[in-house]
Design an enzyme around this catalytic site. Structure first.
Site, PDB file in Angstrom:
ATOM      1  N   ALA A   2      50.132  55.995  58.321  1.00  0.00           N
ATOM      2  CA  ALA A   2      48.909  55.682  59.170  1.00  0.00           C
ATOM      3  C   ALA A   2      48.811  56.014  60.398  1.00  0.00           C
ATOM      4  CB  ALA A   2      48.617  54.374  58.789  1.00  0.00           C
ATOM      5  N   ASP A  14      56.453  39.826  56.199  1.00  0.00           N
ATOM      6  CA  ASP A  14      57.062  40.750  57.225  1.00  0.00           C
ATOM      7  C   ASP A  14      56.604  40.334  58.678  1.00  0.00           C
ATOM      8  OD1 ASP A  14      56.455  44.413  57.979  1.00  0.00           O
ATOM      9  OD2 ASP A  14      57.962  43.060  58.221  1.00  0.00           O
TER      10      ASP A  14
HETATM   11  C1  LIG Z   1      49.830  49.284  71.113  1.00  0.00           C
HETATM   12  N1  LIG Z   1      48.683  48.937  72.022  1.00  0.00           N
HETATM   13  C2  LIG Z   1      48.417  49.056  73.422  1.00  0.00           C
HETATM   14  C3  LIG Z   1      47.085  48.709  73.580  1.00  0.00           C
HETATM   15 BR1  LIG Z   1      46.326  48.802  75.417  1.00  0.00          BR
HETATM   16  C4  LIG Z   1      46.399  48.417  72.485  1.00  0.00           C
HETATM   17  C5  LIG Z   1      47.431  48.418  71.338  1.00  0.00           C
HETATM   18  C6  LIG Z   1      47.261  48.292  69.975  1.00  0.00           C
HETATM   19  O1  LIG Z   1      48.003  48.600  69.179  1.00  0.00           O
HETATM   20  N2  LIG Z   1      46.143  47.668  69.894  1.00  0.00           N
HETATM   21  C7  LIG Z   1      45.744  47.235  68.578  1.00  0.00           C
HETATM   22  N3  LIG Z   1      44.259  46.562  68.186  1.00  0.00           N
HETATM   23  N4  LIG Z   1      44.139  46.499  66.867  1.00  0.00           N
HETATM   24  C8  LIG Z   1      45.340  46.902  66.124  1.00  0.00           C
HETATM   25  C9  LIG Z   1      46.303  47.506  67.252  1.00  0.00           C
HETATM   26  C10 LIG Z   1      47.144  48.335  66.449  1.00  0.00           C
HETATM   27  N5  LIG Z   1      47.025  47.854  65.151  1.00  0.00           N
HETATM   28  C11 LIG Z   1      47.813  48.042  63.936  1.00  0.00           C
HETATM   29  O2  LIG Z   1      47.659  47.861  63.000  1.00  0.00           O
HETATM   30  N6  LIG Z   1      49.196  48.357  64.384  1.00  0.00           N
HETATM   31  C12 LIG Z   1      50.212  48.533  63.540  1.00  0.00           C
HETATM   32  C13 LIG Z   1      51.201  48.375  64.058  1.00  0.00           C
HETATM   33  N7  LIG Z   1      52.421  47.923  63.080  1.00  0.00           N
HETATM   34  C14 LIG Z   1      53.629  47.102  63.820  1.00  0.00           C
HETATM   35  C15 LIG Z   1      54.990  47.749  62.880  1.00  0.00           C
HETATM   36  C16 LIG Z   1      54.539  49.149  62.346  1.00  0.00           C
HETATM   37  C17 LIG Z   1      53.034  49.360  62.627  1.00  0.00           C
HETATM   38  C18 LIG Z   1      50.200  49.880  63.032  1.00  0.00           C
HETATM   39  C19 LIG Z   1      50.173  50.164  61.591  1.00  0.00           C
HETATM   40  C20 LIG Z   1      49.956  51.451  61.130  1.00  0.00           C
HETATM   41  C21 LIG Z   1      50.053  52.628  61.944  1.00  0.00           C
HETATM   42  C22 LIG Z   1      50.369  52.370  63.233  1.00  0.00           C
HETATM   43  C23 LIG Z   1      50.148  51.207  63.828  1.00  0.00           C
HETATM   44  C24 LIG Z   1      45.674  47.316  64.791  1.00  0.00           C
HETATM   45  C25 LIG Z   1      44.734  47.634  63.920  1.00  0.00           C
HETATM   46  C26 LIG Z   1      45.358  46.226  63.901  1.00  0.00           C
END
Ligand SMILES: Cn1cc(Br)cc1C(=O)Nc1[nH]nc2c1CN(C(=O)N[C@H](CN1CCCC1)c1ccccc1)C21CC1
Length: 347
Positions: free
Chosen positions: A24, A133
């Site tokens: 993803a 997890d």
């Molecule tokens: C890293 N970052 C820096 C800023 Br500025 C915002 C973010 C960020 O990720 N923001 C953010 N808002 N909402 C979300 C996220 C990331 N995110 C995620 O769902 N992030 C997860 C992170 N997991 C942690 C362990 C394995 C993967 C993810 C899942 C699948 C593929 C990629 C990322 C959501 C959707 C819920």
């Protein structure tokens, strides 16, 4: 290379990628009607292969779970090749990166975060889910520096309720409970408490209680349950970590007792309140009004459509308008209603 038209682009302007995992990726996006930022998790069905059922589990869980410390699902779209999950955007990124940047957190800051983590986990347990997890990578910081729990792809909703044994071994080894890596049957709630104990240790120490490059050696350390106690930890926090990292799950503190542990309730008059602040059956009046104008429905019809909670563009528009209102912004849709052809102005 221009991306082929995707149904998602009817409702959202996709921006840059903010995260990418195995099957993803997550992109920042803007909801066209409200202007609100969202995070779109894009999964390729073919790449998912046997993991496809995990996505359905995550979607069903996140539709049920509405809580101030659980990342909100707004909309789900599916094409023949992709699944799009539109989720709450958290501009603070992962708690993991925050701890690394600060080396470790002072006890007072760790306590504020840990109260939010315990509140989210106690809530999902009362809804019949175990996360399985729990780790700092699965906790995001929102724009008010509060935590949101994500990644319910490994969660379980035992058929017979939360006191029904589970057997699937899953999650991240360093956070996994001894009974889970042992391959025994285990209770999701008890395994989540162990993971929260590892999480609390990581928050205040900046390193893991059980760590080894060799997985076998790591498992042996977890089963022994022995870990270093750095001298900066207070006696109360050492006690809490000790009762959470009990190898025998029957000796381990449970979530109800956790909510009133002295280290967590320090300075508070009562146990941690884990109830959700949202009520599913009260629909906000201003949102109904704004949406009934835009979608050209009567307020009663608009209310009935919202209450279907189809997790389509109506559900997303409702939650995102509510977010705007909660942040003190006008509860307004930015795009004028589409005029039907018979009313189009003469050009
Ligand atoms: C890293 N970052 C820096 C800023 Br500025 C915002 C973010 C960020 O990720 N923001 C953010 N808002 N909402 C979300 C996220 C990331 N995110 C995620 O769902 N992030 C997860 C992170 N997991 C942690 C362990 C394995 C993967 C993810 C899942 C699948 C593929 C990629 C990322 C959501 C959707 C819920």
């Amino acid at each position: 290379m221009p991306t082929p038209y995707r149904p998602i682009e009817e409702y959202y302007q996709l921006r840059h990628t903010i995260g990418s995992g195995g099957f993803a990726k997550v992109k920042l996006a803007h909801h066209i009607l409200t202007g609100e930022k969202v995070a779109v998790k894009i999964m390729d069905k073919a790449a998912l292969g046997p993991d496809l059922p995990r996505v359905q589990i995550e979607i069903e869980a996140m539709k049920t779970l509405t809580h101030q410390h659980v990342c909100k699902l707004y909309q789900v779209l599916e094409t023949d090749t992709k699944i799009f999950m539109v989720l709450e955007y958290c501009p603070g990124g992962e708690l993991f990166d925050y701890i690394v940047a600060k080396d470790r957190l002072p006890e007072e800051e760790a306590r504020v975060f840990f109260r939010q983590i315990v509140s989210a986990v106690a809530y999902i347990h009362t809804e019949g889910y175990a996360h399985r997890d729990l780790k700092p990578e699965n906790l995001l910081l929102d724009e008010t520096h509060n935590l949101k729990l994500i990644d319910f792809g490994l969660c379980a909703k035992p058929k017979g309720g939360m006191d029904h044994q589970l057997s699937t071994c899953c999650g991240s080894p360093a956070y996994a409970a001894p009974e889970l890596i042992q391959g025994d049957e285990y209770l999701g709630a008890e395994a989540d408490v162990w993971s929260m104990g590892v999480l609390l240790y990581a928050l205040m120490c900046g390193f893991l209680p059980f760590d080894d490059d060799n997985v076998g050696a790591l498992y042996r350390k977890i089963r022994k349950g022995q870990y270093e106690v750095p001298d900066w930890l207070s006696p109360q926090s050492v006690d809490l970590i000790n009762v959470m990292l009990q190898v025998n799950p029957k000796c381990r503190i449970n979530v109800k007792e956790l909510l009133c542990h002295p280290w967590l309730t320090e300075g508070l008059a009562e146990p941690i309140d884990f109830r959700t602040k949202y009520s599913n059956n009260h629909i906000d009046e201003d949102c109904i009004t704004e949406m009934s104008i835009h979608f050209k429905k009567s307020k009663n019809t608009m209310l009935d459509i919202i209450k279907d909670w189809k997790y389509d563009d109506i559900t997303a528009t409702y939650f995102l308008l509510l977010n705007k209102k909660r942040r003190g912004k006008p509860c307004r849709i930015l795009v004028p209603p589409v005029l039907s052809p018979k009313h189009a102005p003469d050009t």
